[in-house]
Design a protein around this motif. Structure first.
Motif, PDB file in Angstrom:
ATOM      1  N   ARG A 761       0.807  -1.203   0.065  1.00  0.00           N
ATOM      2  CA  ARG A 761      -0.031  -0.094   0.078  1.00  0.00           C
ATOM      3  C   ARG A 761       0.772   1.272  -0.147  1.00  0.00           C
ATOM      4  O   ARG A 761       0.559   2.207  -0.514  1.00  0.00           O
ATOM      5  CB  ARG A 761      -0.992  -0.051   1.313  1.00  0.00           C
ATOM      6  CG  ARG A 761      -1.969  -1.157   1.180  1.00  0.00           C
ATOM      7  CD  ARG A 761      -2.911  -0.732   2.353  1.00  0.00           C
ATOM      8  NE  ARG A 761      -4.201  -1.844   2.188  1.00  0.00           N
ATOM      9  CZ  ARG A 761      -4.294  -2.773   3.144  1.00  0.00           C
ATOM     10  NH1 ARG A 761      -3.112  -2.981   3.891  1.00  0.00           N
ATOM     11  NH2 ARG A 761      -5.198  -3.455   2.850  1.00  0.00           N
ATOM     12  N   GLN A 762       1.998   1.512   0.877  1.00  0.00           N
ATOM     13  CA  GLN A 762       2.733   2.347   1.069  1.00  0.00           C
ATOM     14  C   GLN A 762       3.998   2.669   0.185  1.00  0.00           C
ATOM     15  O   GLN A 762       4.456   3.733   0.120  1.00  0.00           O
ATOM     16  CB  GLN A 762       3.062   2.499   2.520  1.00  0.00           C
ATOM     17  CG  GLN A 762       2.059   2.574   3.488  1.00  0.00           C
ATOM     18  CD  GLN A 762       2.288   2.611   4.748  1.00  0.00           C
ATOM     19  OE1 GLN A 762       3.229   3.233   5.335  1.00  0.00           O
ATOM     20  NE2 GLN A 762       1.379   2.154   5.790  1.00  0.00           N
ATOM     21  N   ALA A 763       4.375   1.611  -0.454  1.00  0.00           N
ATOM     22  CA  ALA A 763       5.628   1.689  -1.205  1.00  0.00           C
ATOM     23  C   ALA A 763       5.523   2.444  -2.424  1.00  0.00           C
ATOM     24  O   ALA A 763       6.403   3.375  -2.819  1.00  0.00           O
ATOM     25  CB  ALA A 763       6.597   0.325  -1.486  1.00  0.00           C
ATOM     26  N   PRO A 764       4.531   2.217  -3.276  1.00  0.00           N
ATOM     27  CA  PRO A 764       4.551   2.782  -4.819  1.00  0.00           C
ATOM     28  C   PRO A 764       4.543   4.516  -4.439  1.00  0.00           C
ATOM     29  O   PRO A 764       5.336   5.277  -5.441  1.00  0.00           O
ATOM     30  CB  PRO A 764       3.143   2.497  -5.200  1.00  0.00           C
ATOM     31  CG  PRO A 764       2.918   0.949  -4.605  1.00  0.00           C
ATOM     32  CD  PRO A 764       3.501   1.063  -3.158  1.00  0.00           C
ATOM     33  N   PRO A 765       3.739   5.048  -3.654  1.00  0.00           N
ATOM     34  CA  PRO A 765       3.751   6.463  -3.495  1.00  0.00           C
ATOM     35  C   PRO A 765       5.337   6.914  -3.189  1.00  0.00           C
ATOM     36  O   PRO A 765       5.563   8.163  -3.862  1.00  0.00           O
ATOM     37  CB  PRO A 765       2.836   6.914  -2.491  1.00  0.00           C
ATOM     38  CG  PRO A 765       2.007   5.579  -2.664  1.00  0.00           C
ATOM     39  CD  PRO A 765       2.670   4.682  -2.701  1.00  0.00           C
ATOM     40  N   LEU A 766       5.934   6.216  -2.347  1.00  0.00           N
ATOM     41  CA  LEU A 766       7.242   6.475  -2.005  1.00  0.00           C
ATOM     42  C   LEU A 766       8.162   6.605  -3.075  1.00  0.00           C
ATOM     43  O   LEU A 766       9.376   7.243  -3.134  1.00  0.00           O
ATOM     44  CB  LEU A 766       7.740   5.859  -0.882  1.00  0.00           C
ATOM     45  CG  LEU A 766       6.952   5.802   0.426  1.00  0.00           C
ATOM     46  CD1 LEU A 766       7.595   4.773   1.518  1.00  0.00           C
ATOM     47  CD2 LEU A 766       7.035   7.324   1.212  1.00  0.00           C
ATOM     48  N   LEU A 767       8.142   5.780  -4.199  1.00  0.00           N
ATOM     49  CA  LEU A 767       8.939   5.701  -5.082  1.00  0.00           C
ATOM     50  C   LEU A 767       8.664   6.858  -5.984  1.00  0.00           C
ATOM     51  O   LEU A 767       9.657   7.204  -6.781  1.00  0.00           O
ATOM     52  CB  LEU A 767       8.649   4.352  -6.228  1.00  0.00           C
ATOM     53  CG  LEU A 767       9.013   2.908  -5.316  1.00  0.00           C
ATOM     54  CD1 LEU A 767       8.588   1.975  -6.151  1.00  0.00           C
ATOM     55  CD2 LEU A 767      10.594   2.866  -5.401  1.00  0.00           C
ATOM     56  N   GLN A 768       7.686   7.553  -5.947  1.00  0.00           N
ATOM     57  CA  GLN A 768       7.574   8.788  -6.881  1.00  0.00           C
ATOM     58  C   GLN A 768       8.523   9.926  -6.368  1.00  0.00           C
ATOM     59  O   GLN A 768       8.458  10.910  -7.019  1.00  0.00           O
ATOM     60  CB  GLN A 768       6.082   9.106  -6.744  1.00  0.00           C
ATOM     61  CG  GLN A 768       5.147   8.003  -7.615  1.00  0.00           C
ATOM     62  CD  GLN A 768       3.772   8.319  -7.620  1.00  0.00           C
ATOM     63  OE1 GLN A 768       3.212   9.455  -7.004  1.00  0.00           O
ATOM     64  NE2 GLN A 768       2.829   7.528  -7.813  1.00  0.00           N
TER      65      GLN A 768
END
Length: 956
Positions: A761-768
């Motif tokens: 849930r939380q990793a994809p936004p952090l990759l941006q």
């Protein structure tokens, strides 16, 4: 893409097709044939008893029911459980199949006849109702003839299933049922004493002669010729061991199945026995569904016990599919169904029929467990399951019948099934609370060890292992066990045994990997860090491996020791880096690499998360695909699960062995070994979950070991992949392999939520957000520029062996983050504790950077100081002035060399000629490898541990 095979509100045709194909599989087809046979027999049998109930009075029906129940009990007990013995061994007997069947028939007939005669002689004590029907003389003749006929009739159905002719069984039983009814009508007209029982026995004898003439003359010879290639040696001892374990439980089971009518008649009278007999015809028909599916499973999996677990689950599903609807019909319609037999049966039997129908549902699970145990020769389960159920049924019935009548028997059946199925489901649960799960795993490990112990040592060990014994249990779980073995004095070895198909596949993979590593000439003496396989083989349905025992302590202890932690981490990086350097090859990540390192592991993750999170899985998979595709990466031998638990260390914290190669890959993404090592070292050292730690790294500045990852990729010839992508790939490798190897972890809601779902849930936004550069041009000199950290290298010694040299890493203080850092900003240099930081002028770029060695990467974490006085204070760090030069090796440390603002760190002398290996301290427990504690880590060519030389014995 939408599924166009499904219309609005219509059935899924693809699912229906899959269901039909599932039932058409040979195992399910034969099982369904046996179920159909049981159903047909039950229907015609009920018609038989309906005619008997309407033709004869209740007392007469009860007396004849007692006779038949006693006959079935004697025939079922006295044949020594030849049913399951022939079912297990005929499929693999080959040309000796007919002789094996004839021997089984002879044993069953002789013993049944003798036991029948003894029963008739003592009938005045335990079955007075039977004497009233036939008298003493005729009763003896009846049982001496009827018991062996029924025994052979029972066994022949199992033989038909064993030779994969189960589809004949429905026809056989249809003829039997019709013939019984015809003979019953004749007996009623002629008014023969005991006509009901006699008609049953005559019909049975006719079928025994006809079917076995066909079996022995045609089917069995053809089966022996066809299966000659799959034949296994069948010894009397093997059959005896199987029968011994199964027979004790079968006695209890036969008493509960066929002897309850006799018990009811003795306890509360013949009329109650008649009612129970009618009720049990329905219950028995439901129980035979699971029995038929189990027979087919045994016959089709006897030659491949590794598939039995999947077959057991399929059997439970198929059985429940048939039993649950039938049970519902019986529960709802019990008053009307029993009215067919007469008001006496309806008034006394409705409640009992409901309880028996409910008991048939958990019986699907208990029956599947017993069938799987027979395939895998688990004698403890073969006895415990039926004996426990039968004991509860008999005891409950005997105690409660005077108060509740035959309702007590129904209560006993339901209670017995529920108690045992609860124990089975707990034992087979994919996840349990830690306290309960640990205890159950200990029980399973102990049972596995008892089963394979001595035999495994003699069959997999060297010639002199005959007097070896188990020393200590080193680890154990629900699927495997690892024990130390050996003579009373001597180096000994390790014995690993795996129980399930999944764990066996993993252990077989490790056996192949270890053989390849020791045969790989590129590794040289590095392979001495790896255990040697001394022998392997299948023992009692389990796969067992004997490995050499390398000396050392588990790495987790060094990790958690503040005096050894830095040395351990440095040695861990250097050790695995040497493997990568020797075997790595640079490739461009394309479809195949993305599939192996991203898509396939993500498919595993997708299976263990809820359906509503599948979109999150896809988003993260696409991000990792984009971050990896097109990059130049190094692939080669990788450990796959390189962490502090899977290495052994010397007393000073250096790596002495690398163990547990079950996840190793010949062409793995090598940098992930370092990623996983650092992730799990931090998680295990701080005793925290991997998921929250990973998210913290992704949301803040990348962790300090990013320089190691960057240096490793450059030294192996690859591009620099974004650190955040590498962190997520390491996480993905770890959780996917954990879920594959351990259903307990995958099903653990706490582990799943904190280590898998939270990250998805939380990793994809952090990759941006901002991240490290995905690719960086590789400098021609290989130095990485003036700001690149100096890391340890592996260099050849005078003998040509490559030893990782724990060089002093150039340590630069981490700059305080600013919105727009520039290369010329001053960097604060911390002083001793309590002092203030002072800015340090920037280091000018060197026009001629020092070329780097061509060898692989080593640790960037400096080793511990060689003397107690050289330990730095918490805030003390060396300045850039402390950088060693190629021409000036670091001076040996002295008691006065305390680090300060300008103090120079030194490293201890390094042993030469061996990879970071040192003998373990005597008395230190060992976990893997060959040799006693205190010996060198690697075995010699003859299997004995080499004697450490002076260099490798040096303590720092």
């Amino acid at each position: 893409m939408p599924d166009t095979s499904v219309g609005p509100g219509g059935p899924n045709l693809r699912s229906l097709g899959s269901l039909v194909r599932g039932w058409s599989a040979p195992t399910n087809r034969d099982g369904l044939a046996l179920v159909f046979s049981s159903g047909l027999t039950a229907l015609v049998g009920l018609a038989y008893w309906a005619i008997a109930a309407r033709t004869f009075d209740v007392e007469t029906v009860g007396q004849n029911s007692t006779l038949l129940s006693a006959m079935m009990l004697i025939g079922g007990v006295a044949h020594l459980n030849m049913t399951h013995a022939l079912l297990r061994f005929v499929p693999v007997a080959g040309p000796v199949s007919r002789r094996l069947v004839l021997g089984g028939y002879l044993i069953a007939a002789v013993l049944s006849s003798l036991v029948g005669g003894v029963f008739a002689l003592g009938a005045r004590v335990w079955a007075p109702e039977a004497l009233e029907v036939l008298g003493q003389g005729r009763l003896i003749v009846f049982f001496m003839v009827a018991a062996p006929v029924w025994a052979i009739f029972t066994v022949q159905d199992y033989v038909l299933t064993a030779v994969r002719r189960a589809t004949v069984v429905p026809l056989e039983n249809a003829v039997f049922a019709v013939l019984k009814i015809v003979l019953l009508v004749v007996a009623a007209v002629v008014a023969v004493d005991g006509g009901i029982a006699i008609s049953w026995v005559v019909a049975t004898a006719v079928l025994v002669v006809g079917v076995n003439g066909w079996l022995l003359l045609r089917v069995l010879p053809a089966h022996g010729r066809d299966r000659a290639g799959e034949a296994m040696p069948i010894t009397l001892g093997a059959v005896g061991r199987f029968v011994r374990g199964d027979y004790a439980g079968a006695i209890f089971w036969q008493v509960a199945l066929t002897g309850m009518t006799v018990l009811v008649s003795t306890r509360i009278g013949g009329e109650s026995a008649a009612v129970w007999n009618i009720v049990w015809q329905f219950g028995m028909s439901l129980f035979l569904v699971a029995s038929g599916m189990g027979q087919s499973m045994i016959a089709h999996n006897a030659t491949d016990p590794g598939k039995v677990e999947a077959a057991r689950r399929a059997m439970v599903t198929r059985s429940l599919t048939l039993v649950v609807p039938a049970s519902v019909v019986l529960i709802v319609g019990s008053p009307w169904i029993l009215s067919v037999f007469g008001p006496e049966y309806r008034d006394s039997g409705v409640g009992t029929l409901i309880l028996v129908a409910l008991a048939a549902i958990p019986n699907c699970v208990t029956s599947a467990t017993m069938s799987a145990a027979r395939v895998r020769r688990r004698t403890g389960i073969q006895f415990a399951v039926p004996a426990s159920i039968a004991s509860i049924v008999i005891l409950t019935s005997w105690l409660l019948m005077p108060m509740l009548g035959i309702l007590a028997v129904g209560i006993g059946w339901l209670l017995g099934q529920l108690v045992v199925v609860t124990v089975i489901l707990i034992g087979q649960a994919p996840w349990l609370p830690p306290l309960l799960g640990t205890r159950i795993d200990a029980v399973r490990s102990a049972a596995l060890l008892r089963r394979v112990g001595t035999q495994a040592i003699s069959s997999t060990g060297p010639e002199n292992s005959g007097d070896w014994a188990v020393r200590e249990v080193l680890s154990g779980g629900s699927e495997s066990v690892v024990v130390g073995i050996g003579p009373e004095d001597g180096p000994g070895a390790l014995l690993k045994a795996s129980d399930t198909a999944r764990s066996q596949e993993s252990l077989r993979h490790q056996t192949a990997v270890l053989a390849e590593l020791h045969a790989d000439p590129r590794l040289g003496r590095w392979s001495e860090l790896v255990p040697v396989v001394l022998g392997d083989g299948d023992v009692g349905g389990s796969y067992c491996v004997m490995e050499s025992r390398l000396g050392g302590d588990i790495g987790l202890h060094a990790l958690r020791d503040p005096h050894r932690r830095r040395t351990f981490l440095s040695s861990g990086v250097a050790t695995i880096g040497e493997l990568h350097r020797r075997t790595g090859t640079v490739v461009v990540a394309g479809d195949e690499e993305v599939r192996r390192f991203v898509r396939d592991p993500m498919d595993v993750v997708r299976r263990i998360v809820p359906r509503q999170m599948h979109d999150d899985v896809q988003v993260l998979a696409d991000a990792l695909d984009a971050g990896l595709r097109g990059r130049r990466i190094s692939v080669g031998w990788s450990h796959g699960d390189y962490n502090p638990v899977n290495v052994l260390t010397t007393p000073d914290g250096r790596i002495s062995a690398v163990i547990d190669w079950c996840d190793a890959e010949r062409a793995g993404l090598q940098v992930l070994d370092l990623v996983v090592f650092h992730q799990l070292a931090v998680a295990m050292g701080d005793e925290q979950e991997l998921g929250p730690q990973l998210l913290h790294w992704l949301s803040s500045d990348p962790p300090e070991h990013q320089v190691i990852l960057a240096r490793t990729q450059r030294m192996l010839g690859g591009d620099l992949v974004d650190t955040r992508i590498l962190l997520l790939l390491g996480w993905l490798q770890h959780v996917s392999k954990t879920a594959t190897k351990s259903t307990q972890s995958a099903s653990n809601p706490v582990w799943n939520r904190r280590n898998v779902r939270m990250v998805l849930r939380q990793a994809p936004p952090l990759l941006q957000g901002s991240a490290c550069p995905t690719t960086t041009p590789r400098p021609a000199t290989g130095s990485g520029g003036p700001d690149a950290p100096t890391v340890s290298m592996a260099v050849p010694d005078a003998t040509g062996a490559v030893a990782p040299v724990l060089a002093q890493a150039e340590t630069r203080p981490t700059p305080t983050p600013t919105p727009t850092p520039t290369p010329t900003e001053p960097r604060p240099t911390p002083g001793p504790a309590g002092s203030r930081s002072t800015p340090t002028p920037p280091t000018p770029a060197r026009s001629n950077p020092v070329p780097e060695p061509a060898d692989g990467p080593g640790p960037s974490i400096p080793p511990a100081p060689s003397t107690p006085d050289a330990r730095p204070t918490p805030d003390a760090r060396p300045t850039p002035d402390a950088r060693p030069t190629p021409d000036a090796p670091p001076a040996p440390s002295t008691p006065d060399a305390r680090p300060g603002p300008t103090a120079r760190r030194t490293r201890p002398p390094q042993p030469s000629g061996r990879p970071v290996m040192a003998p373990a301290r005597p008395g230190r427990p060992t976990r893997s490898g060959g040799g006693e504690p205190g010996t060198d880590a690697g075995p010699s060519e003859d299997g004995t541990p080499p004697v450490p030389d002076a260099a490798t014995s040096r303590r720092t």
